[in-house]
Design a protein around this motif. Structure first.
Motif, PDB file in Angstrom:
ATOM      1  N   ILE A   1       9.287 -41.427 -79.723  1.00 21.95           N
ATOM      2  CA  ILE A   1       7.876 -40.391 -79.615  1.00 21.95           C
ATOM      3  C   ILE A   1       8.826 -39.664 -79.832  1.00 21.95           C
ATOM      4  O   ILE A   1       9.819 -38.420 -79.192  1.00 21.95           O
ATOM      5  N   SER A   2       6.985 -38.156 -79.866  1.00 25.11           N
ATOM      6  CA  SER A   2       7.616 -36.899 -79.683  1.00 25.11           C
ATOM      7  C   SER A   2       7.837 -35.761 -79.633  1.00 25.11           C
ATOM      8  O   SER A   2       6.488 -36.137 -78.594  1.00 25.11           O
ATOM      9  N   ALA A   3       8.066 -35.302 -78.388  1.00 24.64           N
ATOM     10  CA  ALA A   3       7.493 -34.117 -77.305  1.00 24.64           C
ATOM     11  C   ALA A   3       6.422 -33.041 -77.952  1.00 24.64           C
ATOM     12  O   ALA A   3       6.567 -33.169 -79.258  1.00 24.64           O
ATOM     13  N   ILE A   4       6.362 -33.073 -77.632  1.00 27.56           N
ATOM     14  CA  ILE A   4       4.931 -32.002 -77.645  1.00 27.56           C
ATOM     15  C   ILE A   4       5.433 -30.491 -77.939  1.00 27.56           C
ATOM     16  O   ILE A   4       6.702 -29.898 -77.060  1.00 27.56           O
ATOM     17  N   VAL A   5       5.326 -29.635 -79.043  1.00 29.95           N
ATOM     18  CA  VAL A   5       6.171 -28.525 -78.872  1.00 29.95           C
ATOM     19  C   VAL A   5       6.031 -27.460 -78.233  1.00 29.95           C
ATOM     20  O   VAL A   5       4.125 -27.542 -78.211  1.00 29.95           O
ATOM     21  N   PRO A   6       6.951 -26.683 -77.715  1.00 37.18           N
ATOM     22  CA  PRO A   6       6.360 -25.826 -77.224  1.00 37.18           C
ATOM     23  C   PRO A   6       4.909 -24.601 -77.142  1.00 37.18           C
ATOM     24  O   PRO A   6       4.895 -24.515 -78.702  1.00 37.18           O
ATOM     25  N   ARG A   7       4.712 -24.433 -76.939  1.00 39.11           N
ATOM     26  CA  ARG A   7       3.225 -23.791 -76.508  1.00 39.11           C
ATOM     27  C   ARG A   7       3.534 -22.504 -75.958  1.00 39.11           C
ATOM     28  O   ARG A   7       4.238 -21.641 -75.110  1.00 39.11           O
ATOM     29  N   ASN A   8       2.480 -21.064 -76.377  1.00 41.13           N
ATOM     30  CA  ASN A   8       3.050 -20.266 -75.794  1.00 41.13           C
ATOM     31  C   ASN A   8       1.495 -19.264 -75.354  1.00 41.13           C
ATOM     32  O   ASN A   8       0.674 -19.025 -75.177  1.00 41.13           O
TER      33      ASN A   8
ATOM     34  N   SER B   1      10.453 -42.993 -72.065  1.00 43.34           N
ATOM     35  CA  SER B   1      11.608 -43.166 -73.161  1.00 43.34           C
ATOM     36  C   SER B   1      12.936 -43.568 -72.740  1.00 43.34           C
ATOM     37  O   SER B   1      13.174 -44.883 -73.625  1.00 43.34           O
ATOM     38  N   ARG B   2      13.428 -42.802 -71.945  1.00 41.86           N
ATOM     39  CA  ARG B   2      15.256 -43.700 -71.326  1.00 41.86           C
ATOM     40  C   ARG B   2      15.086 -45.419 -70.922  1.00 41.86           C
ATOM     41  O   ARG B   2      15.621 -45.479 -71.203  1.00 41.86           O
ATOM     42  N   SER B   3      13.996 -44.420 -70.514  1.00 45.59           N
ATOM     43  CA  SER B   3      13.896 -45.864 -69.600  1.00 45.59           C
ATOM     44  C   SER B   3      13.846 -47.135 -69.712  1.00 45.59           C
ATOM     45  O   SER B   3      13.720 -49.035 -69.709  1.00 45.59           O
ATOM     46  N   THR B   4      12.490 -46.914 -70.847  1.00 42.24           N
ATOM     47  CA  THR B   4      12.056 -48.020 -71.756  1.00 42.24           C
ATOM     48  C   THR B   4      12.431 -48.241 -73.365  1.00 42.24           C
ATOM     49  O   THR B   4      12.551 -49.301 -73.959  1.00 42.24           O
ATOM     50  N   GLY B   5      14.042 -47.490 -73.524  1.00 42.71           N
ATOM     51  CA  GLY B   5      13.762 -47.926 -74.973  1.00 42.71           C
ATOM     52  C   GLY B   5      14.067 -46.995 -76.157  1.00 42.71           C
ATOM     53  O   GLY B   5      14.434 -47.151 -77.251  1.00 42.71           O
ATOM     54  N   LEU B   6      12.858 -46.148 -75.956  1.00 43.58           N
ATOM     55  CA  LEU B   6      12.449 -45.636 -76.688  1.00 43.58           C
ATOM     56  C   LEU B   6      13.153 -43.926 -76.975  1.00 43.58           C
ATOM     57  O   LEU B   6      13.579 -44.062 -75.538  1.00 43.58           O
ATOM     58  N   THR B   7      12.952 -43.899 -78.344  1.00 47.17           N
ATOM     59  CA  THR B   7      13.186 -42.245 -78.673  1.00 47.17           C
ATOM     60  C   THR B   7      13.007 -41.628 -78.824  1.00 47.17           C
ATOM     61  O   THR B   7      11.442 -41.822 -78.952  1.00 47.17           O
ATOM     62  N   PHE B   8      13.677 -39.987 -78.028  1.00 42.78           N
ATOM     63  CA  PHE B   8      12.478 -39.205 -77.363  1.00 42.78           C
ATOM     64  C   PHE B   8      12.732 -38.142 -78.272  1.00 42.78           C
ATOM     65  O   PHE B   8      14.394 -37.949 -78.424  1.00 42.78           O
ATOM     66  N   ILE B   9      12.172 -37.814 -79.445  1.00 41.37           N
ATOM     67  CA  ILE B   9      12.278 -36.393 -79.998  1.00 41.37           C
ATOM     68  C   ILE B   9      12.183 -34.994 -79.476  1.00 41.37           C
ATOM     69  O   ILE B   9      11.076 -34.937 -79.649  1.00 41.37           O
ATOM     70  N   ARG B  10      12.856 -34.606 -79.399  1.00 46.12           N
ATOM     71  CA  ARG B  10      12.974 -33.045 -78.884  1.00 46.12           C
ATOM     72  C   ARG B  10      13.045 -32.049 -79.975  1.00 46.12           C
ATOM     73  O   ARG B  10      12.874 -31.836 -80.984  1.00 46.12           O
ATOM     74  N   HIS B  11      11.842 -31.003 -79.174  1.00 49.63           N
ATOM     75  CA  HIS B  11      11.390 -30.085 -80.135  1.00 49.63           C
ATOM     76  C   HIS B  11      12.516 -28.791 -79.061  1.00 49.63           C
ATOM     77  O   HIS B  11      11.527 -27.350 -79.688  1.00 49.63           O
ATOM     78  N   GLU B  12      13.690 -28.578 -78.528  1.00 51.38           N
ATOM     79  CA  GLU B  12      13.694 -27.568 -78.011  1.00 51.38           C
ATOM     80  C   GLU B  12      14.390 -25.869 -78.557  1.00 51.38           C
ATOM     81  O   GLU B  12      13.967 -25.016 -77.888  1.00 51.38           O
TER      82      GLU B  12
ATOM     83  N   VAL C   1      10.053 -30.289 -89.189  1.00 51.53           N
ATOM     84  CA  VAL C   1      11.109 -30.698 -90.106  1.00 51.53           C
ATOM     85  C   VAL C   1      12.612 -31.426 -89.978  1.00 51.53           C
ATOM     86  O   VAL C   1      12.478 -32.690 -90.115  1.00 51.53           O
ATOM     87  N   SER C   2      13.331 -30.313 -89.407  1.00 51.59           N
ATOM     88  CA  SER C   2      14.389 -30.573 -89.363  1.00 51.59           C
ATOM     89  C   SER C   2      14.573 -31.622 -88.044  1.00 51.59           C
ATOM     90  O   SER C   2      16.054 -32.484 -88.270  1.00 51.59           O
ATOM     91  N   ASN C   3      14.319 -31.479 -87.295  1.00 52.46           N
ATOM     92  CA  ASN C   3      14.109 -32.177 -86.076  1.00 52.46           C
ATOM     93  C   ASN C   3      13.969 -34.057 -86.750  1.00 52.46           C
ATOM     94  O   ASN C   3      15.191 -34.450 -85.823  1.00 52.46           O
ATOM     95  N   PHE C   4      12.538 -33.912 -87.256  1.00 52.22           N
ATOM     96  CA  PHE C   4      12.203 -35.242 -87.506  1.00 52.22           C
ATOM     97  C   PHE C   4      13.619 -35.646 -88.763  1.00 52.22           C
ATOM     98  O   PHE C   4      14.117 -36.666 -88.789  1.00 52.22           O
ATOM     99  N   LYS C   5      13.785 -34.854 -89.691  1.00 50.50           N
ATOM    100  CA  LYS C   5      14.896 -35.165 -90.420  1.00 50.50           C
ATOM    101  C   LYS C   5      16.188 -35.628 -89.762  1.00 50.50           C
ATOM    102  O   LYS C   5      17.403 -36.787 -90.427  1.00 50.50           O
ATOM    103  N   ARG C   6      16.869 -34.850 -88.689  1.00 48.71           N
ATOM    104  CA  ARG C   6      18.463 -35.387 -88.871  1.00 48.71           C
ATOM    105  C   ARG C   6      18.153 -36.948 -87.292  1.00 48.71           C
ATOM    106  O   ARG C   6      18.760 -37.890 -86.941  1.00 48.71           O
ATOM    107  N   TYR C   7      17.241 -36.686 -87.016  1.00 46.53           N
ATOM    108  CA  TYR C   7      16.601 -38.686 -85.962  1.00 46.53           C
ATOM    109  C   TYR C   7      17.088 -39.359 -87.475  1.00 46.53           C
ATOM    110  O   TYR C   7      17.317 -41.192 -87.295  1.00 46.53           O
TER     111      TYR C   7
END
Length: 93
Positions: A22-29, A47-58, A82-88
């Motif tokens: 699951i990808s985080a919502i990108v921070p907004r302004n 995600s943590r409690s269900t064992g799914l991976t959570f991709i952060r965009h902090e 893109v680099s956040n997904f690539k690292r994952y």
């Protein structure tokens, strides 16, 4: 409600022996950033409690990485996104 639907969909897919993230919502302004932050916290916890991976965009900064609309990513923001997904994805190699 939206978070529960996302988790439900992810769970139904992952039951088919498919890795789901699951990808985080990108921070907004804009006025919705606080709600997006709450959704991200909820999704990260679930995600943590269900064992799914959570991709952060902090590492995406609204004041630096969004275009003039204050909602969509600019070129540098896209590169970071893109680099956040690539690292994952590279964790599977």
């Amino acid at each position: 409600h939206i978070c529960n639907e996302i988790i439900s969909l992810a769970g139904s897919i992952s039951n088919q022996n498919i890795d789901v993230s699951i990808s985080a919502i990108v921070p907004r302004n804009d006025q919705w950033n606080d709600k997006a932050t709450l959704v991200n916290k909820y999704l990260a916890n679930i995600s943590r409690s269900t064992g799914l991976t959570f991709i952060r965009h902090e590492n995406i900064r609204p004041n630096t990485h969004l275009n003039a609309s204050k909602l969509h990513l600019n070129q540098k923001g896209n590169t970071i996104f893109v680099s956040n997904f690539k690292r994952y994805i590279e964790t599977f190699n």
